[in-house]
Every structure is written in C-alpha cells, then in structure tokens.
Design a protein around this motif. Structure first.
Motif, PDB file in Angstrom:
ATOM      1  N   PHE A  25      11.309   9.132   3.000  1.00  0.00           N
ATOM      2  CA  PHE A  25      12.072  10.278   2.501  1.00  0.00           C
ATOM      3  C   PHE A  25      12.547  10.018   1.066  1.00  0.00           C
ATOM      4  O   PHE A  25      12.419  10.869   0.189  1.00  0.00           O
ATOM      5  CB  PHE A  25      13.262  10.524   3.429  1.00  0.00           C
ATOM      6  N   ILE A  26      13.056   8.813   0.843  1.00  0.00           N
ATOM      7  CA  ILE A  26      13.557   8.442  -0.483  1.00  0.00           C
ATOM      8  C   ILE A  26      12.432   8.474  -1.510  1.00  0.00           C
ATOM      9  O   ILE A  26      12.548   9.099  -2.563  1.00  0.00           O
ATOM     10  CB  ILE A  26      14.212   7.040  -0.452  1.00  0.00           C
ATOM     11  N   THR A  27      11.327   7.790  -1.201  1.00  0.00           N
ATOM     12  CA  THR A  27      10.245   7.674  -2.181  1.00  0.00           C
ATOM     13  C   THR A  27       9.484   8.979  -2.372  1.00  0.00           C
ATOM     14  O   THR A  27       8.896   9.204  -3.426  1.00  0.00           O
ATOM     15  CB  THR A  27       9.272   6.538  -1.811  1.00  0.00           C
ATOM     16  N   GLN A  28       9.505   9.837  -1.366  1.00  0.00           N
ATOM     17  CA  GLN A  28       8.781  11.106  -1.481  1.00  0.00           C
ATOM     18  C   GLN A  28       9.606  12.181  -2.198  1.00  0.00           C
ATOM     19  O   GLN A  28       9.069  12.935  -2.993  1.00  0.00           O
ATOM     20  CB  GLN A  28       8.389  11.605  -0.093  1.00  0.00           C
ATOM     21  N   SER A  44       0.801  -1.208   0.000  1.00  0.00           N
ATOM     22  CA  SER A  44       0.000   0.000   0.000  1.00  0.00           C
ATOM     23  C   SER A  44       0.847   1.278   0.000  1.00  0.00           C
ATOM     24  O   SER A  44       0.357   2.316  -0.392  1.00  0.00           O
ATOM     25  CB  SER A  44      -0.927  -0.006   1.219  1.00  0.00           C
ATOM     26  N   ARG A  45       2.080   1.220   0.408  1.00  0.00           N
ATOM     27  CA  ARG A  45       2.896   2.420   0.478  1.00  0.00           C
ATOM     28  C   ARG A  45       4.191   2.237  -0.303  1.00  0.00           C
ATOM     29  O   ARG A  45       4.830   1.194  -0.218  1.00  0.00           O
ATOM     30  CB  ARG A  45       3.237   2.742   1.926  1.00  0.00           C
ATOM     31  N   PRO A  46       4.605   3.282  -1.021  1.00  0.00           N
ATOM     32  CA  PRO A  46       5.866   3.197  -1.763  1.00  0.00           C
ATOM     33  C   PRO A  46       7.063   2.890  -0.857  1.00  0.00           C
ATOM     34  O   PRO A  46       7.976   2.174  -1.246  1.00  0.00           O
ATOM     35  CB  PRO A  46       6.001   4.584  -2.402  1.00  0.00           C
ATOM     36  N   GLU A 100      15.989   6.058  -6.379  1.00  0.00           N
ATOM     37  CA  GLU A 100      15.727   4.873  -5.548  1.00  0.00           C
ATOM     38  C   GLU A 100      16.791   3.794  -5.731  1.00  0.00           C
ATOM     39  O   GLU A 100      17.194   3.154  -4.766  1.00  0.00           O
ATOM     40  CB  GLU A 100      14.338   4.304  -5.835  1.00  0.00           C
ATOM     41  N   GLU A 101      17.227   3.584  -6.952  1.00  0.00           N
ATOM     42  CA  GLU A 101      18.251   2.564  -7.230  1.00  0.00           C
ATOM     43  C   GLU A 101      19.530   2.865  -6.447  1.00  0.00           C
ATOM     44  O   GLU A 101      20.134   1.966  -5.859  1.00  0.00           O
ATOM     45  CB  GLU A 101      18.533   2.509  -8.737  1.00  0.00           C
TER      46      GLU A 101
END
Length: 139
Positions: free
Chosen positions: A114-117, A2-4, A123-124
């Motif tokens: 923090f990364i996904t937002q 449900s969440r990135p 991301e990689e």
C-alpha cells in the motif's frame, strides 16, 4: 529485491539495526501462511488474500486459529503484535484476538505494498512510523 514492498521492509529492518538485531527481537509470521491464488476474468492465476472471499475465509478460519496457536506455542512474546496491514488484515486479526486472546495488544501498520503503490513519496514517514512502533514509541 524484486518487489518495492520487500525493499521497504528490508530498509526498515536495516534501519532497526540489521537482520540479527531485528530477528532477535521479533518473529515475523503471517495470519494465513498459505499462498492463495484465484483465476482472473482473463483466465490468469493471480494472488489473492485470505480475506477477499467470505466463503474462503470461513473455510480457513479454524486453520488460521490452529496455525496461530501452534506458532505461539514456540514461546513467542504475545504482549504486542505488530500487524502489517491496517485494513482487512488488522480487522480480521483483531476479531480473532477478541475470541482467542492471543495478544495483549495489536498495533496496525500500513502494508508495504500500500505504501509503495500509493504513497511512495511518503516512504520515509511510514518507515519512521514502523521504527517508532517497534521501539515502543508509537501508538
């Protein structure tokens, strides 16, 4: 998922070798294992972090230390702690560790949210940073 942010962690675990390998090598826990909420200005309950409010942090401090002691009593390897959250979570954990000496070393890693937002396009790079740290190659 449900969440990135959860997707990011699941991807790192998969790339590490899967759940069985990851959880054979690591214990995943929380500095503060409570789910905390506050009321927003609009009257809605929203999640909050244990370190967002100094008074709350003071109230929770002994609970957090006691909880960590209990978890580490399970026989967890304390030579390295990978702290998910390189800002206030890392700062608090480091301060507690100075007094308690729970871990020989704490390695901060950026929080998946923090990364996904803010750094979705990187991301990689962050996943590789996690994997390098877990393999003892990153510091």
């Amino acid at each position: 998922m449900s969440r990135p942010s959860a997707g990011f962690l699941h991807d790192v675990i998969r790339r590490y070798g899967g759940r069985d390998k990851f959880y054979a090598d690591f214990v995943m826990s929380f500095v503060c294992p409570l789910g905390l909420v506050r009321t927003s200005p609009k009257g809605k309950e929203v999640n909050c972090n244990y370190y967002e409010n100094k008074k709350l942090l003071e109230l929770l401090h002994s609970f957090i230390v006691d909880t960590m002691e209990r978890q580490l009593a399970f026989g967890t390897d304390t030579s390295v702690c990978y702290c998910i959250g390189s800002g206030e979570n890392f700062a608090f954990l480091s301060k507690v560790n100075e007094g308690q000496r729970f871990f020989q070393r704490i390695v901060p890693l950026e929080h998946p949210r923090f990364i996904t937002q803010y750094y979705r396009d990187r991301e990689e790079e962050f996943a590789e940073k996690y994997l390098s740290a877990f393999r003892g190659q990153g510091d």
